[in-house]
Design a protein around this motif. Structure first.
Motif, PDB file in Angstrom:
ATOM      1  N   UNK B   1       0.949  -1.071   0.015  1.00 61.68           N
ATOM      2  CA  UNK B   1       0.060   0.059   0.058  1.00 61.68           C
ATOM      3  C   UNK B   1       0.958   1.230   0.218  1.00 61.68           C
ATOM      4  N   UNK B   4       0.344   6.992   3.307  1.00 63.81           N
ATOM      5  CA  UNK B   4      -0.544   8.288   3.617  1.00 63.81           C
ATOM      6  C   UNK B   4       0.585   9.231   4.114  1.00 63.81           C
ATOM      7  N   UNK B  17      -4.424  13.454  17.550  1.00 64.60           N
ATOM      8  CA  UNK B  17      -4.931  12.888  16.212  1.00 64.60           C
ATOM      9  C   UNK B  17      -4.029  12.049  15.514  1.00 64.60           C
ATOM     10  N   UNK B  20      -3.948   8.465  17.192  1.00 65.42           N
ATOM     11  CA  UNK B  20      -5.106   7.938  16.412  1.00 65.42           C
ATOM     12  C   UNK B  20      -5.009   7.378  15.329  1.00 65.42           C
ATOM     13  N   UNK B  23      -2.416   4.570  15.193  1.00 64.05           N
ATOM     14  CA  UNK B  23      -2.750   3.237  15.714  1.00 64.05           C
ATOM     15  C   UNK B  23      -3.696   2.566  14.697  1.00 64.05           C
ATOM     16  N   UNK B  24      -4.637   3.450  13.946  1.00 62.69           N
ATOM     17  CA  UNK B  24      -5.637   2.951  13.130  1.00 62.69           C
ATOM     18  C   UNK B  24      -5.021   2.398  11.903  1.00 62.69           C
ATOM     19  N   UNK B  25      -4.014   3.180  11.204  1.00 63.33           N
ATOM     20  CA  UNK B  25      -3.755   2.964   9.770  1.00 63.33           C
ATOM     21  C   UNK B  25      -2.216   2.074   9.908  1.00 63.33           C
ATOM     22  N   UNK B  58      -4.371  10.884   1.638  1.00 55.97           N
ATOM     23  CA  UNK B  58      -4.301   9.528   1.340  1.00 55.97           C
ATOM     24  C   UNK B  58      -3.499   9.146   0.359  1.00 55.97           C
ATOM     25  N   UNK B  59      -3.237   7.927   0.184  1.00 57.64           N
ATOM     26  CA  UNK B  59      -2.458   7.328  -0.942  1.00 57.64           C
ATOM     27  C   UNK B  59      -3.002   8.059  -2.457  1.00 57.64           C
ATOM     28  N   UNK B  64      -7.986  14.696   3.885  1.00 60.19           N
ATOM     29  CA  UNK B  64      -8.991  14.689   5.013  1.00 60.19           C
ATOM     30  C   UNK B  64      -8.545  15.410   6.131  1.00 60.19           C
TER      31      UNK B  64
END
Lengths: 76, 76
Positions: B1, B4, B17, B20, B23-25, B58-59, B64
């Protein structure tokens, strides 16, 4: 990993952000809630701290407001 | 992938942020850029469409904007 919850209201910016978030985090890690269709969950979203949609609530309870689509007030 | 890029400026909301998002990505999928320290990258960020920080690009090039920390204008 606990699931995140992505709240949106079907607006174009929401749908675009939804695709991005799902691509990044993985569909299996995100519950998607359409507050326009599921108005019974607006109270839950507000209790979590949502001010606008789209927003992502992380597993640890932080609310990440993404861009600014619609005020939570407009969804009641 | 493809990676980002998370742009921030060290403000508390940015750092929260950032944790967060990582942790998510996953840390290996995100490049973190501190625009306060790396002012030479403000132009790049602006060219990508950043209006405020923190923001995640994002890629596929979507921006965002997360919450609202600092205007890109204040980082020049």
């Amino acid at each position: 990993m606990a699931k995140s919850v992505f709240y949106h209201a079907g607006c174009p910016v929401c749908v675009s952000a939804e695709h991005d978030i799902i691509n990044l985090v993985g569909a299996e890690n995100v519950e998607v809630v359409h507050l326009g269709d599921q108005k019974n969950r607006v109270g839950e979203a507000e209790a979590l701290g949502l001010k606008s949609v789209p927003a992502l609530v992380t597993p640890n309870g932080n609310v990440l407001h993404i861009n600014f689509g619609a005020s939570i007030e407009d969804l009641k």
